[in-house]
Design a protein around this motif. Sequence first.
Motif, PDB file in Angstrom:
ATOM      1  N   ASP A  16       0.811  -1.222   0.000  1.00 14.38           N
ATOM      2  CA  ASP A  16       0.000   0.000   0.000  1.00 14.38           C
ATOM      3  C   ASP A  16       0.845   1.272   0.000  1.00 14.38           C
ATOM      4  O   ASP A  16       0.368   2.331  -0.416  1.00 14.38           O
ATOM      5  CB  ASP A  16      -0.935   0.021   1.216  1.00 14.38           C
ATOM      6  CG  ASP A  16      -2.136  -0.898   1.048  1.00 14.38           C
ATOM      7  OD1 ASP A  16      -2.290  -1.468  -0.059  1.00 14.38           O
ATOM      8  OD2 ASP A  16      -2.908  -1.037   2.007  1.00 14.38           O
ATOM      9  N   THR A  17       2.089   1.190   0.495  1.00 11.76           N
ATOM     10  CA  THR A  17       2.940   2.382   0.535  1.00 11.76           C
ATOM     11  C   THR A  17       4.023   2.351  -0.536  1.00 11.76           C
ATOM     12  O   THR A  17       4.981   3.128  -0.479  1.00 11.76           O
ATOM     13  CB  THR A  17       3.597   2.541   1.928  1.00 11.76           C
ATOM     14  OG1 THR A  17       4.309   1.331   2.255  1.00 11.76           O
ATOM     15  CG2 THR A  17       2.548   2.817   2.991  1.00 11.76           C
ATOM     16  N   GLU A  18       3.869   1.481  -1.515  1.00 21.20           N
ATOM     17  CA  GLU A  18       4.831   1.413  -2.618  1.00 21.20           C
ATOM     18  C   GLU A  18       4.898   2.764  -3.325  1.00 21.20           C
ATOM     19  O   GLU A  18       3.893   3.327  -3.731  1.00 21.20           O
ATOM     20  CB  GLU A  18       4.407   0.329  -3.622  1.00 21.20           C
ATOM     21  CG  GLU A  18       5.427   0.055  -4.713  1.00 21.20           C
ATOM     22  CD  GLU A  18       6.646  -0.682  -4.201  1.00 21.20           C
ATOM     23  OE1 GLU A  18       7.713  -0.503  -4.800  1.00 21.20           O
ATOM     24  OE2 GLU A  18       6.531  -1.416  -3.200  1.00 21.20           O
ATOM     25  N   GLY A  19       6.091   3.304  -3.442  1.00 19.19           N
ATOM     26  CA  GLY A  19       6.276   4.583  -4.121  1.00 19.19           C
ATOM     27  C   GLY A  19       6.142   5.801  -3.229  1.00 19.19           C
ATOM     28  O   GLY A  19       6.458   6.922  -3.660  1.00 19.19           O
ATOM     29  N   LEU A  20       5.689   5.609  -1.984  1.00 18.88           N
ATOM     30  CA  LEU A  20       5.493   6.755  -1.090  1.00 18.88           C
ATOM     31  C   LEU A  20       6.792   7.523  -0.862  1.00 18.88           C
ATOM     32  O   LEU A  20       6.797   8.758  -0.827  1.00 18.88           O
ATOM     33  CB  LEU A  20       4.917   6.270   0.249  1.00 18.88           C
ATOM     34  CG  LEU A  20       4.763   7.315   1.354  1.00 18.88           C
ATOM     35  CD1 LEU A  20       3.840   8.452   0.922  1.00 18.88           C
ATOM     36  CD2 LEU A  20       4.224   6.648   2.629  1.00 18.88           C
ATOM     37  N   VAL A  21       7.902   6.813  -0.714  1.00 22.00           N
ATOM     38  CA  VAL A  21       9.184   7.455  -0.430  1.00 22.00           C
ATOM     39  C   VAL A  21       9.617   8.407  -1.545  1.00 22.00           C
ATOM     40  O   VAL A  21      10.422   9.321  -1.321  1.00 22.00           O
ATOM     41  CB  VAL A  21      10.267   6.392  -0.169  1.00 22.00           C
ATOM     42  CG1 VAL A  21      10.594   5.615  -1.450  1.00 22.00           C
ATOM     43  CG2 VAL A  21      11.538   7.021   0.412  1.00 22.00           C
ATOM     44  N   ASN A  22       9.085   8.220  -2.756  1.00 27.43           N
ATOM     45  CA  ASN A  22       9.448   9.098  -3.872  1.00 27.43           C
ATOM     46  C   ASN A  22       8.776  10.468  -3.795  1.00 27.43           C
ATOM     47  O   ASN A  22       9.247  11.428  -4.411  1.00 27.43           O
ATOM     48  CB  ASN A  22       9.064   8.439  -5.207  1.00 27.43           C
ATOM     49  CG  ASN A  22       9.852   7.178  -5.470  1.00 27.43           C
ATOM     50  OD1 ASN A  22      11.064   7.176  -5.463  1.00 27.43           O
ATOM     51  ND2 ASN A  22       9.143   6.084  -5.699  1.00 27.43           N
ATOM     52  N   GLU A  23       7.654  10.563  -3.075  1.00 33.38           N
ATOM     53  CA  GLU A  23       6.849  11.778  -3.098  1.00 33.38           C
ATOM     54  C   GLU A  23       7.624  13.042  -2.709  1.00 33.38           C
ATOM     55  O   GLU A  23       7.501  14.074  -3.386  1.00 33.38           O
ATOM     56  CB  GLU A  23       5.615  11.610  -2.208  1.00 33.38           C
ATOM     57  CG  GLU A  23       4.606  10.577  -2.714  1.00 33.38           C
ATOM     58  CD  GLU A  23       4.026  10.953  -4.070  1.00 33.38           C
ATOM     59  OE1 GLU A  23       3.762  12.141  -4.295  1.00 33.38           O
ATOM     60  OE2 GLU A  23       3.842  10.046  -4.903  1.00 33.38           O
ATOM     61  N   PRO A  24       8.419  13.025  -1.630  1.00 35.58           N
ATOM     62  CA  PRO A  24       9.122  14.258  -1.258  1.00 35.58           C
ATOM     63  C   PRO A  24      10.109  14.754  -2.314  1.00 35.58           C
ATOM     64  O   PRO A  24      10.455  15.940  -2.331  1.00 35.58           O
ATOM     65  CB  PRO A  24       9.857  13.863   0.034  1.00 35.58           C
ATOM     66  CG  PRO A  24       9.037  12.752   0.604  1.00 35.58           C
ATOM     67  CD  PRO A  24       8.583  11.981  -0.600  1.00 35.58           C
ATOM     68  N   LEU A  25      10.571  13.872  -3.190  1.00 30.90           N
ATOM     69  CA  LEU A  25      11.537  14.279  -4.211  1.00 30.90           C
ATOM     70  C   LEU A  25      10.906  15.200  -5.253  1.00 30.90           C
ATOM     71  O   LEU A  25      11.619  15.804  -6.064  1.00 30.90           O
ATOM     72  CB  LEU A  25      12.148  13.055  -4.897  1.00 30.90           C
ATOM     73  CG  LEU A  25      12.994  12.145  -3.993  1.00 30.90           C
ATOM     74  CD1 LEU A  25      13.567  10.994  -4.808  1.00 30.90           C
ATOM     75  CD2 LEU A  25      14.116  12.915  -3.307  1.00 30.90           C
ATOM     76  N   ALA A  26       9.581  15.327  -5.230  1.00 29.17           N
ATOM     77  CA  ALA A  26       8.924  16.284  -6.121  1.00 29.17           C
ATOM     78  C   ALA A  26       9.179  17.722  -5.666  1.00 29.17           C
ATOM     79  O   ALA A  26       9.013  18.662  -6.452  1.00 29.17           O
ATOM     80  CB  ALA A  26       7.417  16.020  -6.163  1.00 29.17           C
ATOM     81  N   ILE A  27       9.610  17.896  -4.408  1.00 32.98           N
ATOM     82  CA  ILE A  27       9.968  19.219  -3.906  1.00 32.98           C
ATOM     83  C   ILE A  27      11.337  19.577  -4.478  1.00 32.98           C
ATOM     84  O   ILE A  27      12.300  18.811  -4.353  1.00 32.98           O
ATOM     85  CB  ILE A  27      10.007  19.227  -2.372  1.00 32.98           C
ATOM     86  CG1 ILE A  27       8.644  18.805  -1.800  1.00 32.98           C
ATOM     87  CG2 ILE A  27      10.406  20.611  -1.846  1.00 32.98           C
ATOM     88  CD1 ILE A  27       8.655  18.573  -0.305  1.00 32.98           C
TER      89      ILE A  27
END
Length: 345
Positions: free
Chosen positions: A257-268
């Motif tokens: 369910d959290t696959e890919g979540l760690v990538n989200e902050p890199l959009a900053i």
Amino acid sequence: MLRPVISESKVKAVSDLLQESDRIVITCHMAPDGDAIGSSLGLLHTLANIGKEARIVTPDRIPETLRFLPGAKDIVPYSKYTEFAGKLLNDADLIFCLDFNALYRVDRMKDALESASARKILVDHHESPQDFTDVAISHPDQSSTSMLLFRLLCRLELFNMIDRKAATCIYTGMMTDTGNFSYNSNDPDLYVVIAELVRKGINKDEIYKRVMDTKKANVLKLNGYAVSNMQLFPEHKAALLTLSADELKRYNYQRGDTEGLVNEPLAIEDVIYSVFLREDEHHIKVSTRSKGDFPVNKICEKYFNGGGHVNAAGGEIECSLEEAVEMFKSTLADMEQYLKSKTIK
């Protein structure tokens, strides 16, 4: 034409073992991701097309997002069917070890795999493989094990045996281990292979939708909750996401369910180092991502009992979530050093 990567001697060794073997088992690392399952199923279908009997045994269950892949329903998770899975390993005369570089990566299945008398072949793209197989095809320069597997199948003259089902699985592994070709994806050969897989009949748009763009409401809420509580460390260009066991339970968390979540902050724009800490039953699962050349694999090796690739790595630590957060904060000294000198010691 793909540039040659795998040595001829290793191709011949794999070919000889395949010819000699009748009962083949394919396995991968615990908490299997798209590359682990994609490469395993891609190999399974190709072997079936040359008349070889093979089964896939995984340390634990696969994520729901990958269960649409052809053949996924026949995968045997060791955690659920321990006796049957153990018998498959014990009776095998050849075992393919895909997408992991050390025996501890199969968790509770370690003893059963290690004691199996079958010859073993490693196909993997992680650094520093341990010596536990008879043939080791290890190429950390490759973006995914699925990409490396495609190369191996071609060198074994099995390209024509890769059907649409196998191609779908291989492409899924390639796509997921590069964040839909957004990192570790500058190798021109990668796009040669994609073109060949499309010619095999895959629907790459549908695969993306099923794996990356289909989520249940609770999954969106869980990930949104985690992002809303994100901690930023501007002076270190870093971000931290955490989810406790209670928070996971609140949103009915299921594996994947959290696959890919760690990538989200890199959009900053100013964040180049992202860490996600998830509290499991007996440990903290650590996922890290980075932009540019900040080596999160070295961070995971040094602090989190793990490793991986320059821009994508992970690990596990046995401690409380609060202690894991403090350990993350310790890594910021390395980040500060990197920002000053662009090196990690």
